[in-house]
Design an enzyme around this catalytic site. Structure first.
Site, PDB file in Angstrom:
ATOM      1  N   ASP A   1      33.907 -10.667  21.442  1.00  0.00           N
ATOM      2  CA  ASP A   1      33.565  -9.408  22.116  1.00  0.00           C
ATOM      3  C   ASP A   1      32.082  -9.401  22.480  1.00  0.00           C
ATOM      4  O   ASP A   1      31.267 -10.066  21.828  1.00  0.00           O
ATOM      5  CB  ASP A   1      33.778  -8.209  21.173  1.00  0.00           C
TER       6      ASP A   1
HETATM    7  N1  URA Z   1      37.642  -9.842  16.208  1.00  0.00           N
HETATM    8  C1  URA Z   1      37.034  -8.853  16.893  1.00  0.00           C
HETATM    9  O1  URA Z   1      37.329  -7.676  16.686  1.00  0.00           O
HETATM   10  N2  URA Z   1      36.112  -9.187  17.798  1.00  0.00           N
HETATM   11  C2  URA Z   1      35.726 -10.449  18.044  1.00  0.00           C
HETATM   12  O2  URA Z   1      34.845 -10.685  18.875  1.00  0.00           O
HETATM   13  C3  URA Z   1      36.355 -11.469  17.314  1.00  0.00           C
HETATM   14  C4  URA Z   1      37.318 -11.143  16.402  1.00  0.00           C
END
Ligand code: URA
Length: 233
Positions: free
Chosen positions: A100
């Protein structure tokens, strides 16, 4: 050669993703919109979004410490900074999985579509380890719920390996190990138990560790790291 294989060999994405791109009508062969499953030869002109694709012979495998505040898409529709601005190999690369925008840590980039296909395939179940910081002290009962697989928005999240590493300054620091990569999986797990994440950092994919990399730094993977990922370790 199958069109999805050719697209993967050009360093665009894995074969599976290539089929999605072809279905969306973004690929043409000799001026005609391509269909999934079609074959291409050396003389065919393949365009993606109007740009010609060329096969790349040199394979590149990189690990990058993605800082928070970078998108993993090549062209971010919101105009945000992307991880590709941090990696100056001059080659067309793509990430194996994503993090993310607000997550930091280890991300692997390559132009090898077959490698990406193997490493990201759910049947491989490669471990991904994250360090998570949350406000407040995590109770053993909450850890147990996360381990079993919490239900979020009516959907059961997969089991996770969860260990409390420390509790200081009202912050719990945890190690969370997951195998699958559902969208926002870790944030959703903690949302489901009403905990607010203040830091999410991926520190390991299989046996490849973030190691001593600093934010924004990258280096090429060693051959033993590449081999271990291909073997699903
Ligand atoms: N889980 C999440 O919530 N975000 C990420 O970027 C990776 C794993």
């Amino acid at each position: 050669m199958r069109l999805n294989k050719f697209i993967a060999s050009c360093g665009v994405c894995s074969r599976r993703k290539a089929d999605e791109i072809i279905s969306s009508g973004r690929v043409s062969v000799n001026g005609v919109v391509a269909t999934v499953g079609c074959e291409v030869g050396q003389k065919d002109v393949v365009l993606l979004d109007g740009k010609k694709l060329c096969a790349q012979t040199q394979k590149v495998y990189i690990k990058l410490f993605k800082p928070k505040g970078y998108a993993c898409t090549a062209n971010d529709e919101k105009g945000r900074k992307t991880i590709y601005s941090l990696v100056d190999t001059g080659m067309r690369l793509f990430s194996v999985g994503r993090l993310d925008y607000d997550t930091e840590g280890l991300i692997i980039l390559t132009n090898d579509g077959d490698f990406a296909e193997r490493v990201s395939h759910p049947s491989f179940e490669i471990e991904k380890e994250y360090i998570v910081k949350v406000e407040g002290e995590m109770k053993e009962s909450e850890l147990a719920v996360l381990r079993k697989g919490v239900v979020e928005n009516g959907e059961r999240m997969p089991r996770a390996g969860v260990k409390l590493l420390s509790f200081e300054n009202n912050l719990s620091r945890l190690s969370v190990v997951i195998h699958e990569g559902q969208n926002h999986q870790i944030r959703r797990m903690f949302d489901a138990i009403g905990k607010s994440i203040t830091l999410l950092k991926r520190v390991r994919i299989g046996s490849v560790k973030l190691g001593g990399l600093k934010r924004g730094q990258w280096k090429t993977l060693r051959q033993d790291e590449i081999d271990s990922l291909v073997e699903g370790k």
